[in-house]
Scaffold this active site. Structure first.
Site, short mmCIF file in Angstrom:
data_model
loop_
_atom_site.label_atom_id
_atom_site.label_comp_id
_atom_site.label_asym_id
_atom_site.label_seq_id
_atom_site.Cartn_x
_atom_site.Cartn_y
_atom_site.Cartn_z
N LYS A 67 0.87 -1.17 0.00
CA LYS A 67 0.00 0.00 0.00
C LYS A 67 0.91 1.22 0.00
O LYS A 67 1.82 1.34 0.82
CB LYS A 67 -0.91 0.02 1.23
CG LYS A 67 -1.77 1.30 1.26
CD LYS A 67 -2.91 1.23 2.25
CE LYS A 67 -2.54 1.76 3.61
NZ LYS A 67 -3.75 2.02 4.45
N GLN A 138 -12.97 7.87 11.01
CA GLN A 138 -12.95 6.41 11.24
C GLN A 138 -14.03 5.94 12.21
O GLN A 138 -14.40 4.76 12.21
CB GLN A 138 -11.59 5.97 11.83
CG GLN A 138 -10.38 6.36 11.05
CD GLN A 138 -10.19 5.56 9.77
OE1 GLN A 138 -10.67 4.43 9.66
NE2 GLN A 138 -9.52 6.15 8.81
N GLY A 220 -6.38 4.13 17.61
CA GLY A 220 -5.86 5.39 17.08
C GLY A 220 -4.35 5.48 17.07
O GLY A 220 -3.76 6.18 16.24
N THR A 221 -3.69 4.77 17.98
CA THR A 221 -2.24 4.92 18.12
C THR A 221 -1.51 4.05 17.10
O THR A 221 -1.45 2.84 17.23
CB THR A 221 -1.82 4.56 19.57
OG1 THR A 221 -2.49 5.45 20.45
CG2 THR A 221 -0.32 4.70 19.75
N ASP A 222 -0.96 4.72 16.08
CA ASP A 222 -0.27 4.01 15.00
C ASP A 222 1.07 4.68 14.67
O ASP A 222 1.62 4.47 13.59
CB ASP A 222 -1.17 3.95 13.76
CG ASP A 222 -1.63 5.33 13.31
OD1 ASP A 222 -1.25 6.33 13.95
OD2 ASP A 222 -2.35 5.42 12.30
P1 NAD Z 1 -9.96 12.43 12.08
O1 NAD Z 1 -8.99 13.52 11.83
O2 NAD Z 1 -11.18 12.35 11.23
O3 NAD Z 1 -10.44 12.48 13.62
C1 NAD Z 1 -9.51 12.67 14.67
C2 NAD Z 1 -10.13 12.32 16.00
O4 NAD Z 1 -9.15 12.51 17.03
C3 NAD Z 1 -11.30 13.21 16.39
O5 NAD Z 1 -12.16 12.47 17.22
C4 NAD Z 1 -10.62 14.34 17.16
O6 NAD Z 1 -11.52 15.02 18.02
C5 NAD Z 1 -9.61 13.53 17.94
N1 NAD Z 1 -8.45 14.30 18.36
C6 NAD Z 1 -7.68 15.11 17.60
N2 NAD Z 1 -6.67 15.61 18.34
C7 NAD Z 1 -6.80 15.09 19.59
C8 NAD Z 1 -6.06 15.20 20.80
N3 NAD Z 1 -4.97 15.95 20.87
N4 NAD Z 1 -6.50 14.50 21.88
C9 NAD Z 1 -7.59 13.72 21.82
N5 NAD Z 1 -8.33 13.57 20.69
C10 NAD Z 1 -7.94 14.25 19.60
O7 NAD Z 1 -9.11 11.08 12.03
P2 NAD Z 1 -9.59 9.60 11.71
O8 NAD Z 1 -9.46 9.33 10.24
O9 NAD Z 1 -10.90 9.32 12.38
O10 NAD Z 1 -8.43 8.76 12.42
C11 NAD Z 1 -8.32 8.74 13.83
C12 NAD Z 1 -7.01 8.11 14.23
O11 NAD Z 1 -6.97 6.75 13.79
C13 NAD Z 1 -5.78 8.78 13.63
O12 NAD Z 1 -4.83 8.96 14.66
C14 NAD Z 1 -5.27 7.78 12.60
O13 NAD Z 1 -3.88 7.87 12.42
C15 NAD Z 1 -5.69 6.48 13.25
N6 NAD Z 1 -5.82 5.35 12.32
C16 NAD Z 1 -5.37 4.14 12.75
C17 NAD Z 1 -5.48 3.04 11.92
C18 NAD Z 1 -5.02 1.69 12.40
O14 NAD Z 1 -4.97 0.75 11.62
N7 NAD Z 1 -4.72 1.53 13.67
C19 NAD Z 1 -6.04 3.17 10.65
C20 NAD Z 1 -6.54 4.42 10.25
C21 NAD Z 1 -6.43 5.50 11.12
#
Ligand code: NAD
Length: 321
Positions: A67, A138, A220-222
């Site tokens: 990817k 997400q 979220g932690t990646d």
């Molecule tokens: P997004 O930008 O649409 O949403 C971000 C979310 O995080 C919101 O709920 C926002 O309010 C919150 N947020 C932002 N800054 C913050 C902070 N300092 N403290 C607490 N909350 C905070 O993003 P998304 O597309 O929904 O992705 C969310 C997370 O998931 C990202 O960190 C992304 O990297 C991660 N992610 C992980 C995987 C995985 O496989 N593990 C896959 C995709 C995305």
């Protein structure tokens, strides 16, 4: 070469297809039949973009590829998604290009599939309340997939930016369930299952706030430095993950690991539970935690399913190279 567009992926890859593809590849990883190659991610010095590759090989499913993509912060102003990705698959026998598949939608469904797999295998069967931390793009995918795994009766949620909570409200209502915005004390006390899906760099929920028997899917932690839950909570839980190496370096377990609170031996690949080699949850009081770091093989698995389905349904473009 098969070409599958973003919109076609949305039409043909549903939650069931994503669940099956990701569950199979987690099982293959734990059995030693599939492995991820080192991840590359670089700031390219143009358009503030982060760009990279996630790749791997599933010898059991004969899926080989990568990817490619990243994050372009200026895209939103152009009417595009900031996260952009495309999956390329290659013939494992010849190395010839096999498919090019849009990866934006697939990333969301494969990530939701991972947490829902953990809920199926690790949460208490009688779980009734789903707690959501995070309300970004997400989160709706996460909620929809989770709700299919248990007979949830209610969704509660918290987000740092409360104006975004309407997304959780709408998604729960679509599924016919009530939604309530709550503080973190109530979220931890009442939720049977908690999904965290934020971009946080500090712990949001603390060990003392979480009830016995809870299952957490920390999604979220990646990246190094990110964090959603207290390191003591990770240390006191039974920790499962997609890939142990990523869990301790870029996943939720990185902080407990770097503080010496847990070791790699304490972390169980979820594939071992799927394969029946680990019993998973052992009591109703145990706190289980799935550290979903996101691996390239998940992307390849859903992209391969998309290519097969698109070809079968006459929805792929096929070109000679
Ligand atoms: P997004 O930008 O649409 O949403 C971000 C979310 O995080 C919101 O709920 C926002 O309010 C919150 N947020 C932002 N800054 C913050 C902070 N300092 N403290 C607490 N909350 C905070 O993003 P998304 O597309 O929904 O992705 C969310 C997370 O998931 C990202 O960190 C992304 O990297 C991660 N992610 C992980 C995987 C995985 O496989 N593990 C896959 C995709 C995305």
């Amino acid at each position: 070469m098969i070409i599958v567009k973003e919109e076609t992926c949305r039409e043909i890859v549903g939650r069931d297809e994503a669940f099956e593809a990701v569950q199979n590849v987690f099982a293959a990883m734990a059995a030693g039949d599939a492995y991820n190659f080192p991840v590359i991610r670089e700031a390219i010095g143009h358009a503030d973009a982060l760009y990279g590759f996630k790749s791997g090989f599933d010898r059991a499913g004969l899926v080989l590829g990568l990817k490619s993509g990243g994050y372009w912060p200026g895209n939103e102003a152009k009417g595009l998604t900031n996260h952009q990705s495309t999956v390329f698959l290659f013939d494992a026998d010849t190395g010839q290009p096999k498919a090019m598949v849009g990866g934006n939608y697939l990333t969301a469904v494969r990530t939701a599939a991972a947490s829902s797999i953990s809920i199926k295998h690790l949460s208490r069967p009688e779980s009734k309340v789903l707690g959501m931390i995070g309300a970004g793009f997400q989160s709706a995918f996460q909620m929809r997939a989770a709700l299919e795994q248990r007979e949830f009766e209610k969704v509660i949620g918290w987000n740092l930016h409360p104006e975004m909570l309407s997304r959780l409200d709408e998604t729960a209502r679509e599924a016919g369930l009530p939604f309530e915005a709550v503080d973190l004390d109530r979220l931890g006390a009442e939720a049977d299952v908690i999904i965290s899906i934020t971009s946080s760099f500090d712990p949001i929920i603390m060990s003392a706030q979480v009830s016995a028997g809870t299952h957490l899917a920390c999604m979220g932690t990646d990246t190094a430095g990110k964090q959603e839950v207290d390191a003591n909570l990770v240390a006191s839980a039974t920790v499962f993950t997609d890939e142990v190496a990523q869990s301790v370096s870029i996943g939720e377990a990185q902080h407990a690991f770097s503080q010496g609170l847990i070791s790699e031996q304490n972390i169980v690949p979820i594939g071992a539970v799927i394969n029946g080699d680990h019993k998973g949850r052992t009591s109703a009081d145990e706190i289980t935690l799935f550290d979903g770091t996101g691996v390239g093989l998940q992307d390849l698995a859903v992209a391969s399913a998309a290519a097969d389905l698109a070809l079968k349904q006459g929805k792929a473009s096929v070109i000679d190279l």
